[in-house]
Design a protein around this motif. Structure first.
Motif, PDB file in Angstrom:
ATOM      1  N   SER A  53      26.649 -39.122  23.439  1.00  0.00           N
ATOM      2  CA  SER A  53      25.869 -39.469  22.611  1.00  0.00           C
ATOM      3  C   SER A  53      24.673 -38.799  24.144  1.00  0.00           C
ATOM      4  N   ILE A  54      25.203 -38.766  25.369  1.00  0.00           N
ATOM      5  CA  ILE A  54      24.616 -38.865  26.512  1.00  0.00           C
ATOM      6  C   ILE A  54      25.600 -38.665  27.541  1.00  0.00           C
ATOM      7  N   VAL A  55      25.469 -37.799  27.980  1.00  0.00           N
ATOM      8  CA  VAL A  55      25.969 -36.502  29.328  1.00  0.00           C
ATOM      9  C   VAL A  55      25.255 -36.743  30.816  1.00  0.00           C
ATOM     10  N   ASP A  56      25.114 -37.262  31.508  1.00  0.00           N
ATOM     11  CA  ASP A  56      24.157 -37.404  32.633  1.00  0.00           C
ATOM     12  C   ASP A  56      25.262 -36.592  33.729  1.00  0.00           C
ATOM     13  N   SER A  57      24.868 -36.216  35.432  1.00  0.00           N
ATOM     14  CA  SER A  57      24.918 -35.777  36.021  1.00  0.00           C
ATOM     15  C   SER A  57      26.192 -36.402  36.199  1.00  0.00           C
ATOM     16  N   PHE A  58      25.926 -37.603  36.115  1.00  0.00           N
ATOM     17  CA  PHE A  58      27.402 -38.233  37.134  1.00  0.00           C
ATOM     18  C   PHE A  58      29.138 -38.021  36.210  1.00  0.00           C
ATOM     19  N   MET A  59      28.315 -38.235  34.741  1.00  0.00           N
ATOM     20  CA  MET A  59      29.644 -38.265  33.783  1.00  0.00           C
ATOM     21  C   MET A  59      29.890 -36.772  33.126  1.00  0.00           C
ATOM     22  N   VAL A  86      23.821 -32.536  23.516  1.00  0.00           N
ATOM     23  CA  VAL A  86      24.428 -32.459  25.132  1.00  0.00           C
ATOM     24  C   VAL A  86      24.707 -31.422  25.838  1.00  0.00           C
TER      25      VAL A  86
END
Lengths: 134, 146
Positions: A53-59, A86
């Protein structure tokens, strides 16, 4: 320590991410997957993120890394099942995931990988020509 | 002289919930708490995702550069609209040049440098205060349907 399983199916590797990734887990997946590509001479990697449910800059960076690392080991990466929210968040964040192939679901991703395998050298030449004439 | 007629509505805090963040497991806990609060005020799914992604970026910064810290989760209201306010406070080294840190592609670590500017694009209100040697405080607000 949690581990994300990597399944082998013919010339492809399948990864289904069922938990929300945290940094350590994502980094482990990156190295496991790249090692597996090398060990099994896989031609394609399919990553299912439909449960993420979450993809941030690191992922996002890890996903991009997996794709480019696999690429130089001669394997294509297709990310499937991204949730619309997302996708919206990734673009607003400024992370367009360039160089990562995507498909809506597992089935479409599989046929995309197969079509990329089928298109051997002559076709690649063709597409290269296309871009030049453009 | 032009009169600034933009009225700043009062922002009331309806609930406060501080969460300590010291290690990676705390990050998962924090994201879940933020999600709970967002669901409670009936925030839409896309805004929830924006808010939790923003929280994820800021908490990583806090862990990586500030040796951990505290995140205060608040339900706030302004007039008839509700929102979630997150305040990340660390006692890390501080940011010497905030303007540079807010630029896309700037990073002192080896990341993409999207964290702060990207976070700002995901939320409605963004405020950063930092003092070298004392620490950094970042405050964000996401309105339920903002």
């Amino acid at each position: 320590m949690d581990k994300i399983p990597i399944l082998r199916m013919g010339a492809f590797l399948l990864v289904t991410i069922q938990v929300d990734l945290y940094d350590r887990l994502a980094l482990n997946l990156e190295s496991d997957l790249v090692n597996m590509v090398n060990k099994t001479s896989a031609k394609g990697v399919l990553i299912d993120i439909s449960a993420v449910s979450i993809v941030d800059s690191f992922m996002g960076r890890i996903i991009g890394n997996i794709a480019s690392m696999s690429k130089i080991l001669d394997a294509e990466t297709v990310v499937v099942g991204m949730q619309p929210a997302v996708a919206i968040t990734l673009i607003e964040l400024g992370l367009p995931l360039k160089g990562v192939h995507t498909a809506l679901d597992m089935e479409k991703g599989m046929s995309l990988l197969k079509s990329m395998m089928d298109s051997d050298d002559p076709d690649e030449q063709e597409t290269a020509d296309d871009t030049i004439t453009e | 002289m032009i009169l600034m007629s933009k009225k700043l509505p009062m922002i009331l805090s309806l609930s406060k919930d501080p969460v300590q963040v010291r290690q990676e497991q705390d990050v998962v806990f924090l994201k879940n708490r933020v999600k709970e609060v967002a669901v409670r005020i009936k925030m839409g799914l896309v805004n929830q995702t924006r808010l939790i992604t923003a929280a994820s970026e800021l908490v990583r910064n806090m862990m990586r550069y500030g040796n951990g810290g505290v995140c205060l989760i608040e339900v706030v209201s302004s007039g008839r609209i509700n929102g979630v306010r997150l305040t990340f406070t660390d006692k890390g080294p501080g940011i010497p040049d905030i303007a540079a840190a807010m630029r896309d592609g700037f990073s002192t670590g080896k990341s993409l440098g999207l964290g702060l500017p990207g976070t700002k694009r995901l939320v409605n209100e963004f405020d950063i205060k930092s003092k070298v040697g004392e620490g950094t405080t970042v405050t964000i607000i996401k309105w339920a349907n903002g």
